[in-house]
Design a protein around this motif. Structure first.
Motif, short mmCIF file in Angstrom:
data_model
loop_
_atom_site.label_atom_id
_atom_site.label_comp_id
_atom_site.label_asym_id
_atom_site.label_seq_id
_atom_site.Cartn_x
_atom_site.Cartn_y
_atom_site.Cartn_z
N GLN A 86 0.82 -1.22 0.00
CA GLN A 86 0.00 0.00 0.00
C GLN A 86 0.85 1.27 0.00
N VAL A 87 1.96 1.25 0.75
CA VAL A 87 2.82 2.43 0.80
C VAL A 87 3.49 2.68 -0.55
N VAL A 88 4.03 1.62 -1.15
CA VAL A 88 4.68 1.79 -2.46
C VAL A 88 3.65 2.23 -3.49
N GLY A 89 2.46 1.62 -3.45
CA GLY A 89 1.38 2.03 -4.36
C GLY A 89 1.02 3.50 -4.17
N LEU A 90 0.99 3.94 -2.92
CA LEU A 90 0.72 5.35 -2.61
C LEU A 90 1.77 6.26 -3.24
N LEU A 91 3.04 5.90 -3.11
CA LEU A 91 4.13 6.73 -3.63
C LEU A 91 4.06 6.84 -5.15
N LEU A 92 3.71 5.75 -5.81
CA LEU A 92 3.57 5.77 -7.27
C LEU A 92 2.36 6.60 -7.69
N ASN A 93 1.27 6.42 -6.98
CA ASN A 93 0.03 7.13 -7.31
C ASN A 93 0.19 8.64 -7.06
N TYR A 161 13.33 1.40 -6.40
CA TYR A 161 12.28 1.07 -7.38
C TYR A 161 11.35 2.27 -7.57
N VAL A 162 10.88 2.82 -6.44
CA VAL A 162 9.96 3.96 -6.50
C VAL A 162 10.61 5.15 -7.20
N MET A 163 11.84 5.45 -6.81
CA MET A 163 12.53 6.60 -7.41
C MET A 163 12.79 6.39 -8.90
N GLY A 164 13.04 5.16 -9.28
CA GLY A 164 13.23 4.84 -10.69
C GLY A 164 11.96 5.08 -11.50
N ARG A 165 10.82 4.69 -10.92
CA ARG A 165 9.55 4.91 -11.60
C ARG A 165 9.24 6.41 -11.69
N TRP A 166 9.53 7.15 -10.62
CA TRP A 166 9.35 8.62 -10.64
C TRP A 166 10.20 9.25 -11.74
N GLU A 167 11.47 8.84 -11.76
CA GLU A 167 12.43 9.40 -12.72
C GLU A 167 11.97 9.12 -14.16
N GLN A 168 11.56 7.88 -14.40
CA GLN A 168 11.11 7.49 -15.74
C GLN A 168 9.89 8.31 -16.17
N SER A 172 10.18 10.90 -19.28
CA SER A 172 9.40 10.54 -20.48
C SER A 172 8.42 11.64 -20.87
N GLY A 173 8.51 12.78 -20.19
CA GLY A 173 7.54 13.84 -20.46
C GLY A 173 6.17 13.48 -19.89
N PHE A 174 6.20 12.70 -18.81
CA PHE A 174 4.99 12.26 -18.10
C PHE A 174 4.12 11.35 -18.94
N THR A 175 4.73 10.55 -19.80
CA THR A 175 3.96 9.58 -20.59
C THR A 175 4.05 8.17 -20.01
N ARG A 176 5.18 7.82 -19.38
CA ARG A 176 5.33 6.47 -18.80
C ARG A 176 4.90 6.52 -17.34
N GLU A 177 3.64 6.21 -17.11
CA GLU A 177 3.06 6.40 -15.79
C GLU A 177 3.60 5.42 -14.76
#
Length: 200
Positions: A86-93, A161-168, A172-177
């Motif tokens: 839930q916490v990781v999901g929260l950070l991504l969301n 993992y979370v920071m990598g997803r944020w960075e991507q 990506s110009g906010f296209t790779r959610e």
């Protein structure tokens, strides 16, 4: 009608966050911010002593938003691994819903700004990692992980993992959610955690 105390301050922060949503935005100046708000720079400085203080306001908002929900998760969910999910999901969301804040979290928006801002973000990220580590310890008390599992390494893996997803997302110009592959990737992370349990 005069705005309530704090309303204008919040409006300034919201506008700053919106300006940060431009993927390849130029360095944000107080002049550009004032123009967007249709006010003078002097009017901005009645609410914030400096641009750095405006960014600090954004960081405080991020911290309060995230830890308000994290504290709720840990209070209501007893299962350590469910807490982590839930916490990781929260950070991504949170990143997916707040593009400008994502650029603050990865430090992209803080380049050439006051050094203390990046230090504040680093502290926030360390606190997030500590929260994940605590949930891993809880999982160990529930016999999901062995007591001598490397909680520090696992918490850092989740943070990276979370920071990598944020960075991507930002690059990506906010296209790779961030949430795009979360349902497939959580089981992978879960088993990575389980693999750290010591043998017998």
């Amino acid at each position: 009608m005069a705005s309530k105390p704090g309303e204008r301050r919040l409006q300034i922060l919201q506008t700053l966050a919106e300006m940060l949503e431009t993927p390849k935005g130029e360095k944000i100046t107080t002049a550009a911010l004032a123009a967007r708000l249709a006010c003078s720079e002097a009017a901005l400085y009645r609410h914030f002593a400096s641009k750095a203080q405006m960014f600090e306001g954004l960081i405080e908002f991020i911290e309060q938003s995230l830890f308000g929900v994290i504290n709720q998760i840990t209070a209501e969910e007893a299962n350590g691994f469910r807490q982590i999910e839930q916490v990781v999901g929260l950070l991504l969301n949170f990143a997916q819903r707040n593009r400008g804040m994502t650029r603050v979290l990865i430090g992209d928006a803080l380049v050439n700004e006051n050094e203390r801002l990046q230090s504040r973000i680093n502290t926030l990220l360390d606190k997030l990692e500590a929260a994940l580590k605590q949930s891993l310890r809880i999982a160990a008390t529930q016999d999901k992980l062995k007591p001598d599992a490397d909680f520090g390494a696992l918490a850092n893996l989740l943070r990276c993992y979370v920071m990598g997803r944020w960075e991507q997302y930002a690059r990506s110009g906010f296209t790779r959610e961030p949430l795009a592959q979360w349902p497939q990737q959580w089981p992978m992370l879960y088993f990575a955690c389980l693999s750290q349990a010591s043998e017998g």
